[in-house]
Structure formats: C-alpha cells, structure tokens
Design a protein around this motif. Structure first.
Motif, PDB file in Angstrom:
ATOM      1  N   VAL A   1      -6.897  -2.995  -8.709  1.00 21.58           N
ATOM      2  CA  VAL A   1      -7.242  -4.394  -8.465  1.00 21.58           C
ATOM      3  C   VAL A   1      -6.000  -5.107  -7.924  1.00 21.58           C
ATOM      4  CG1 VAL A   1      -7.941  -6.577  -9.504  1.00 21.58           C
ATOM      5  CG2 VAL A   1      -9.049  -4.440 -10.214  1.00 21.58           C
ATOM      6  N   PHE A   2      -6.168  -5.777  -6.789  1.00 27.02           N
ATOM      7  CA  PHE A   2      -5.073  -6.439  -6.078  1.00 27.02           C
ATOM      8  C   PHE A   2      -5.457  -7.900  -5.901  1.00 27.02           C
ATOM      9  CE2 PHE A   2      -2.935  -6.456  -1.571  1.00 27.02           C
ATOM     10  CZ  PHE A   2      -1.997  -7.382  -2.006  1.00 27.02           C
ATOM     11  N   ASP A   3      -4.668  -8.797  -6.495  1.00 25.73           N
ATOM     12  CA  ASP A   3      -4.919 -10.237  -6.368  1.00 25.73           C
ATOM     13  C   ASP A   3      -3.763 -10.860  -5.614  1.00 25.73           C
ATOM     14  OD1 ASP A   3      -5.723 -12.860  -6.601  1.00 25.73           O
ATOM     15  OD2 ASP A   3      -6.225 -12.715  -8.727  1.00 25.73           O
ATOM     16  N   VAL A   4      -4.019 -11.478  -4.467  1.00 25.10           N
ATOM     17  CA  VAL A   4      -2.926 -12.089  -3.697  1.00 25.10           C
ATOM     18  C   VAL A   4      -2.515 -13.446  -4.253  1.00 25.10           C
ATOM     19  CG1 VAL A   4      -3.625 -10.876  -1.598  1.00 25.10           C
ATOM     20  CG2 VAL A   4      -4.398 -13.219  -1.985  1.00 25.10           C
ATOM     21  N   VAL A   5      -3.287 -14.009  -5.170  1.00 22.18           N
ATOM     22  CA  VAL A   5      -2.888 -15.259  -5.821  1.00 22.18           C
ATOM     23  C   VAL A   5      -1.621 -14.992  -6.630  1.00 22.18           C
ATOM     24  CG1 VAL A   5      -3.497 -16.972  -7.566  1.00 22.18           C
ATOM     25  CG2 VAL A   5      -5.212 -16.214  -5.907  1.00 22.18           C
TER      26      VAL A   5
ATOM     27  N   ALA B   1      -8.600  -6.941 -15.223  1.00 22.95           N
ATOM     28  CA  ALA B   1      -8.318  -5.575 -14.777  1.00 22.95           C
ATOM     29  C   ALA B   1      -7.438  -4.840 -15.776  1.00 22.95           C
ATOM     30  CB  ALA B   1      -7.646  -5.613 -13.408  1.00 22.95           C
ATOM     31  N   ARG B   2      -6.424  -5.516 -16.293  1.00 27.02           N
ATOM     32  CA  ARG B   2      -5.561  -4.879 -17.296  1.00 27.02           C
ATOM     33  C   ARG B   2      -6.362  -4.529 -18.551  1.00 27.02           C
ATOM     34  NH1 ARG B   2      -0.270  -5.173 -15.634  1.00 27.02           N
ATOM     35  NH2 ARG B   2       0.471  -7.061 -14.563  1.00 27.02           N
ATOM     36  N   ALA B   3      -7.262  -5.439 -18.946  1.00 27.97           N
ATOM     37  CA  ALA B   3      -8.071  -5.194 -20.137  1.00 27.97           C
ATOM     38  C   ALA B   3      -8.970  -3.970 -19.967  1.00 27.97           C
ATOM     39  CB  ALA B   3      -8.920  -6.423 -20.464  1.00 27.97           C
ATOM     40  N   SER B   4      -9.328  -3.664 -18.729  1.00 28.11           N
ATOM     41  CA  SER B   4     -10.154  -2.485 -18.450  1.00 28.11           C
ATOM     42  C   SER B   4      -9.315  -1.247 -18.136  1.00 28.11           C
ATOM     43  CB  SER B   4     -11.087  -2.779 -17.264  1.00 28.11           C
ATOM     44  OG  SER B   4     -12.020  -3.788 -17.598  1.00 28.11           O
ATOM     45  N   GLY B   5      -7.991  -1.391 -18.229  1.00 31.13           N
ATOM     46  CA  GLY B   5      -7.120  -0.256 -17.977  1.00 31.13           C
ATOM     47  C   GLY B   5      -6.958   0.097 -16.515  1.00 31.13           C
ATOM     48  N   ARG B   6      -7.209  -0.899 -15.624  1.00 29.87           N
ATOM     49  CA  ARG B   6      -7.102  -0.635 -14.193  1.00 29.87           C
ATOM     50  C   ARG B   6      -5.659  -0.816 -13.718  1.00 29.87           C
ATOM     51  NH1 ARG B   6     -11.086   2.296 -14.089  1.00 29.87           N
ATOM     52  NH2 ARG B   6     -10.512   2.192 -16.295  1.00 29.87           N
ATOM     53  N   GLN B   7      -5.273  -0.103 -12.675  1.00 34.55           N
ATOM     54  CA  GLN B   7      -3.997  -0.340 -12.008  1.00 34.55           C
ATOM     55  C   GLN B   7      -4.077  -1.678 -11.278  1.00 34.55           C
ATOM     56  OE1 GLN B   7      -3.057   2.526  -8.964  1.00 34.55           O
ATOM     57  NE2 GLN B   7      -1.039   1.670  -8.533  1.00 34.55           N
ATOM     58  N   VAL B   8      -2.977  -2.445 -11.263  1.00 30.57           N
ATOM     59  CA  VAL B   8      -3.005  -3.762 -10.626  1.00 30.57           C
ATOM     60  C   VAL B   8      -1.824  -3.935  -9.674  1.00 30.57           C
ATOM     61  CG1 VAL B   8      -4.190  -4.813 -12.603  1.00 30.57           C
ATOM     62  CG2 VAL B   8      -1.689  -4.935 -12.454  1.00 30.57           C
ATOM     63  N   ILE B   9      -2.044  -4.785  -8.657  1.00 34.46           N
ATOM     64  CA  ILE B   9      -0.986  -5.305  -7.803  1.00 34.46           C
ATOM     65  C   ILE B   9      -1.106  -6.822  -7.864  1.00 34.46           C
ATOM     66  CG2 ILE B   9      -0.009  -5.437  -5.491  1.00 34.46           C
ATOM     67  CD1 ILE B   9      -1.331  -2.761  -4.866  1.00 34.46           C
TER      68      ILE B   9
ATOM     69  N   MET C   1       0.839  -1.202   0.000  1.00 29.46           N
ATOM     70  CA  MET C   1       0.000   0.000   0.000  1.00 29.46           C
ATOM     71  C   MET C   1       0.877   1.256   0.000  1.00 29.46           C
ATOM     72  SD  MET C   1      -3.155  -1.024  -0.164  1.00 29.46           S
ATOM     73  CE  MET C   1      -2.518  -2.364  -1.197  1.00 29.46           C
ATOM     74  N   GLN C   2       1.948   1.215   0.748  1.00 31.01           N
ATOM     75  CA  GLN C   2       2.857   2.369   0.798  1.00 31.01           C
ATOM     76  C   GLN C   2       3.584   2.550  -0.522  1.00 31.01           C
ATOM     77  OE1 GLN C   2       5.172   1.157   4.211  1.00 31.01           O
ATOM     78  NE2 GLN C   2       3.760   2.091   5.681  1.00 31.01           N
ATOM     79  N   ARG C   3       4.039   1.465  -1.118  1.00 31.99           N
ATOM     80  CA  ARG C   3       4.766   1.548  -2.389  1.00 31.99           C
ATOM     81  C   ARG C   3       3.891   2.118  -3.493  1.00 31.99           C
ATOM     82  NH1 ARG C   3       8.668  -3.703  -3.499  1.00 31.99           N
ATOM     83  NH2 ARG C   3      10.041  -3.431  -1.690  1.00 31.99           N
ATOM     84  N   HIS C   4       2.630   1.729  -3.503  1.00 33.30           N
ATOM     85  CA  HIS C   4       1.714   2.174  -4.559  1.00 33.30           C
ATOM     86  C   HIS C   4       0.974   3.462  -4.183  1.00 33.30           C
ATOM     87  CE1 HIS C   4       1.970  -1.296  -7.363  1.00 33.30           C
ATOM     88  NE2 HIS C   4       2.375  -1.925  -6.282  1.00 33.30           N
TER      89      HIS C   4
ATOM     90  N   THR D   1     -17.461  -9.450 -10.233  1.00 34.79           N
ATOM     91  CA  THR D   1     -18.134  -9.337 -11.525  1.00 34.79           C
ATOM     92  C   THR D   1     -17.322  -8.471 -12.481  1.00 34.79           C
ATOM     93  OG1 THR D   1     -19.377  -7.346 -10.944  1.00 34.79           O
ATOM     94  CG2 THR D   1     -20.376  -9.483 -10.369  1.00 34.79           C
ATOM     95  N   PRO D   2     -17.456  -8.688 -13.787  1.00 35.61           N
ATOM     96  CA  PRO D   2     -16.773  -7.820 -14.751  1.00 35.61           C
ATOM     97  C   PRO D   2     -17.131  -6.349 -14.560  1.00 35.61           C
ATOM     98  CG  PRO D   2     -17.594  -9.793 -15.843  1.00 35.61           C
ATOM     99  CD  PRO D   2     -18.156  -9.806 -14.451  1.00 35.61           C
ATOM    100  N   GLU D   3     -18.365  -6.084 -14.152  1.00 32.84           N
ATOM    101  CA  GLU D   3     -18.793  -4.700 -13.936  1.00 32.84           C
ATOM    102  C   GLU D   3     -18.032  -4.056 -12.784  1.00 32.84           C
ATOM    103  OE1 GLU D   3     -21.638  -6.943 -16.217  1.00 32.84           O
ATOM    104  OE2 GLU D   3     -20.844  -7.325 -14.197  1.00 32.84           O
ATOM    105  N   ALA D   4     -17.846  -4.826 -11.692  1.00 31.43           N
ATOM    106  CA  ALA D   4     -17.105  -4.301 -10.542  1.00 31.43           C
ATOM    107  C   ALA D   4     -15.648  -4.049 -10.898  1.00 31.43           C
ATOM    108  CB  ALA D   4     -17.216  -5.270  -9.370  1.00 31.43           C
ATOM    109  N   ILE D   5     -15.079  -4.935 -11.694  1.00 34.66           N
ATOM    110  CA  ILE D   5     -13.681  -4.787 -12.100  1.00 34.66           C
ATOM    111  C   ILE D   5     -13.514  -3.532 -12.955  1.00 34.66           C
ATOM    112  CG2 ILE D   5     -11.801  -5.830 -13.432  1.00 34.66           C
ATOM    113  CD1 ILE D   5     -13.082  -8.586 -12.667  1.00 34.66           C
TER     114      ILE D   5
END
Length: 272
Positions: free
Chosen positions: A211-215, A227-235, A114-117, A201-205
């Motif tokens: 978008v942060f996925d711990v997997v 998330a990338r396809a929607s242009g969202r920042q990801v972790i 969280m601090q890095r981003h 859901t795709p709508e929420a994404i």
C-alpha cells in the motif's frame, strides 16, 4: 543560506493552497549546510497568473507547485521538461533569465521508490485519483514497465481519460486481484475534508500486498494505519516528499547533496 540575506541572495518559493513547512525547512537546511546564498519561502495565492508573472518579473529562481496549481501553471510558463509534458502536470518551475521551465519531480520520486522497494514490474496495481499527482504516479509506473494497472478515481470521466491515455484500465473500485494500492488523492490529508476517510475498502486493503499513500501530512494516514494493521508492506508519502525535494534542490542550485545531507535535511523538515 548565508548568515545574512543580501541583494545577491537567490529566492526560491512554493505555491500551494495549504502551505506546509516541509519544503521551507528542507531547502533552507540544505542551503545553510552547503553554504549556498539561497533562501526559500512558502506562499499561497488566489491569483495564480499573477504569482507566475511575479516569478518571472522578480527573478525568483525556482518554485515548487502543489495542489491545486499543478495543471493551471502550464499555459503560464515557457517550456515543459519531458517529465512534465508527458504527464500534463508541473510541480517545479525553474527560472533561467526569465525563461520559465516546468518539471515534475514527483514522477522521478515514484520511479526511485519502486526501485528501492524492488517492486516487480508485473505487479497489478490500482490508483485512486486522476489529478496532477495521480498523473505523475501513473505515468511513471507505465513508463517504467508497470503496465498492469487500473485508475479508480471517483470522477468517471477523468479516470477514463487518464486510463485511455496510458493504455490501462479504469474501474469503480480496485480489482479483486490488485497487489499494490496507491492513493494519489487528498483523502487522509490532515486538515482536509476527508482526513479520516479511506480511499479504498478495508477488504481491498487487506487483500493487497503493498500500500502506497502519497499523502505526506500526516505520514501515518488512515490508509497507512489500516495497511499496517493488516500486515501489509507500506510506502508513505514522506518518502515521496524527500526524494522529490532533493530533485528540486538540484534543479534550483545545480548542487547534488549526498545521502547523509539529504537525510539530515529530511529529519529537520519532518520534525513536528
């Protein structure tokens, strides 16, 4: 790790339902790079009580703990660090002369990410999951001022219990104004029953900002790809693996590797 294992070599290990190669590669690379007389090996078990007794009886220095054992080990060890006690989940056991202490380095990794981003603390977030990893993520967020959150796990009882403990809300799905989505479930994990599924859901994404996925296996989960396809920042989850792995290394050895050494170990550990 020295060139030849000897009677003084310190053993560290991991326990997981589905052992991977990351911890073994990451830890052993750092042992060798820093000239430490340690070796690391991954294990699975159907007898968690016996496995923990073995850590104590054999003088195994440290043990990483993964699903589904993060909560089951708690009554089997002697002490909990605050990072694990406040969460109710352990991902690291350190053995000091037979005294087993549990830590949670996932918690520390989340704070650092969280601090890095530079994620603002007033960010509205929703987290899928209510197990050990979800508890670590949610507790870290709330403890560090991210109080505007919701737990959206499918198990209504567990999500309500976690939300009430942390003083946040619970819901069937991510609220419409959610800015950060976090997956702390096995959904999207390679080899799992829901490897191709989405936790939101795709709508929420599409509506989220981050978008942060711990997997971590694979780093490019269906959620991250969407998330990338929607242009969202990801972790991605591999970032969590590296940060928590570094903290485990320090707990086991007392040695603090520098950023270049950690980066080199991560490159080796994350290679196909």
């Amino acid at each position: 790790m020295t060139a030849r294992i000897n009677r003084n070599t310190q053993l560290c290990m991991s326990l997981s339902a589905r052992p991977g190669n990351f911890g073994t590669r990451f830890q052993n690379h750092l042992y060798e790079a820093l000239g430490l007389d340690y070796v690391y090996k991954a294990f699975t078990t159907t007898d968690i009580e016996g496995a923990v007794r073995g850590i104590r009886a054999l003088g195994i220095r440290g043990c990483a703990v993964s699903m589904p054992f993060k909560e089951a080990v708690i009554p089997l060890i002697d002490e909990l660090d605050p990072s694990a006690a406040s969460i109710g989940a352990v991902n690291t056991i350190v053995n000091t002369d037979g005294h087993l202490k549990g830590y949670n380095t996932d918690y520390l990794a989340v704070v650092q990410l969280m601090q890095r981003h530079r994620v603002p603390t007033d960010t509205r977030w929703a987290l899928a999951g209510a197990g050990g990893m979800a508890k670590a993520v949610a507790s870290a967020l709330v403890d560090y001022g991210y109080a505007n959150g919701a737990i959206v796990a499918r198990n209504a009882g567990k999500r309500r219990e976690l939300a009430e403990k942390l003083g946040i809300t619970d819901a069937d799905e991510a609220p419409a104004d959610t800015q950060m989505l976090i997956n702390a479930t096995p959904i999207g994990m390679a080899g799992g029953a829901e490897a191709d599924a989405l936790p939101f859901t795709p709508e929420a994404i599409a509506a989220a900002e981050l978008v942060f996925d711990v997997v971590a296996i694979p780093p490019e989960t269906p959620l991250i790809r969407a998330a990338r396809a929607s242009g969202r920042q990801v972790i991605t989850g591999d970032a969590v693996l590296v940060l928590q792995g570094r903290e485990q290394f320090v707990l086991y050895t007392g040695v603090q590797p520098d950023e270049a050494e950690v980066e080199a170990a991560a490159k080796v550990a994350l290679a196909p």
